[in-house]
Design an enzyme around this catalytic site. Structure first.
Site, short mmCIF file in Angstrom:
data_model
loop_
_atom_site.label_atom_id
_atom_site.label_comp_id
_atom_site.label_asym_id
_atom_site.label_seq_id
_atom_site.Cartn_x
_atom_site.Cartn_y
_atom_site.Cartn_z
N ARG A 1 0.84 -1.20 0.00
CA ARG A 1 0.00 0.00 0.00
C ARG A 1 0.87 1.25 0.00
O ARG A 1 1.76 1.40 0.82
CB ARG A 1 -0.93 0.01 1.22
CG ARG A 1 -1.66 1.32 1.48
CD ARG A 1 -2.83 1.51 0.53
NE ARG A 1 -3.40 2.83 0.61
CZ ARG A 1 -4.44 3.17 1.36
NH1 ARG A 1 -5.02 2.27 2.12
NH2 ARG A 1 -4.91 4.39 1.34
N ARG B 1 -5.74 1.24 -4.60
CA ARG B 1 -4.90 0.69 -3.55
C ARG B 1 -4.88 -0.82 -3.61
O ARG B 1 -5.88 -1.44 -3.96
CB ARG B 1 -5.33 1.18 -2.17
CG ARG B 1 -6.70 0.76 -1.75
CD ARG B 1 -7.75 1.77 -1.43
NE ARG B 1 -7.51 3.15 -1.66
CZ ARG B 1 -7.79 4.10 -0.78
NH1 ARG B 1 -8.31 3.81 0.37
NH2 ARG B 1 -7.58 5.35 -1.07
N ASP C 1 -6.69 -1.72 1.56
CA ASP C 1 -7.14 -0.65 2.45
C ASP C 1 -7.79 -1.31 3.65
O ASP C 1 -8.72 -2.11 3.49
CB ASP C 1 -8.15 0.24 1.71
CG ASP C 1 -8.53 1.47 2.51
OD1 ASP C 1 -7.69 1.99 3.26
OD2 ASP C 1 -9.69 1.93 2.37
N ASP D 1 -9.52 -0.17 7.21
CA ASP D 1 -9.99 0.97 8.01
C ASP D 1 -10.70 0.49 9.25
O ASP D 1 -11.53 -0.43 9.18
CB ASP D 1 -10.97 1.84 7.20
CG ASP D 1 -10.28 2.76 6.23
OD1 ASP D 1 -9.14 3.18 6.50
OD2 ASP D 1 -10.89 3.08 5.19
#
Length: 186
Positions: free
Chosen positions: A96, A105, A108, A110
């Site tokens: 990344r 990307r 990812d 989160d």
């Protein structure tokens, strides 16, 4: 002596969190599968639930390939900032690079929501500031936590308001196996 030994042996907090996963570069399915395995190797983290894997339209910056997205409910023994650091390190281990805001990307990860946890720092904002606007996060969340509500609004109602089901497509992809997304989509 008891008070001193209690202070020395600080207990680690265990909380549950929702993590979203996404990829639109490389073999996205394999990346998500391997990311799940990488997360499971950390002894502080236990995956409690995994959503289905979805094909989703890009959000924010729309001139890029479709994403594969999913979500997990995890239990983390430690501070939320430590979990965020671990997620960032895991992203980096999958190549990344943070070059374009909301851009393509490889991986990812989160932190979306933590039960009984709120943070507002440069490292971590919980709840995630945009999660309630993003169908690619909410549809996988609804898989796992269909009775989830935020600020008094049920997740299903929010998805209807956003017309979120229109841009998120459930796949038959599995968390296990060697099936390549690239081969499937050719």
């Amino acid at each position: 002596h008891l008070i001193h030994s209690i202070k020395r042996h600080k207990t680690k907090m265990t909380n549950n969190y929702i993590i979203s996963l996404g990829s639109n570069q490389g073999d996205s399915l394999r990346i998500l599968q391997q990311a799940a395995k990488a997360l499971e190797k950390n002894k502080q983290l236990k995956i409690l639930q995994k959503s289905s894997i979805y094909k989703t339209l890009p959000w924010g910056k729309t001139d890029q390939p479709v994403f594969l997205n999913a979500a997990m409910v995890v239990s983390w023994s430690g501070e939320p900032e430590e979990l965020m650091q671990f997620l960032l390190a895991t992203e980096a281990s999958f190549g990344r690079k943070r070059e374009i805001h909301w851009g393509p990307r490889t991986l990812d990860l989160d932190m979306i929501y933590g039960w009984s946890v709120e943070r507002q720092s440069t490292l971590l904002r919980l709840p995630h500031p945009y999660f309630w606007e993003r169908p690619f996060v909410l549809v996988p969340m609804e898989d796992m936590v269909p009775d989830f509500s935020f600020q008094g609004t049920p997740i299903h109602q929010r998805l209807l308001e956003l017309k979120g089901y229109d841009e998120v497509e459930r796949t038959t992809f599995s968390w296990e196996g060697d099936v390549s997304w690239q081969k499937q989509s050719e």
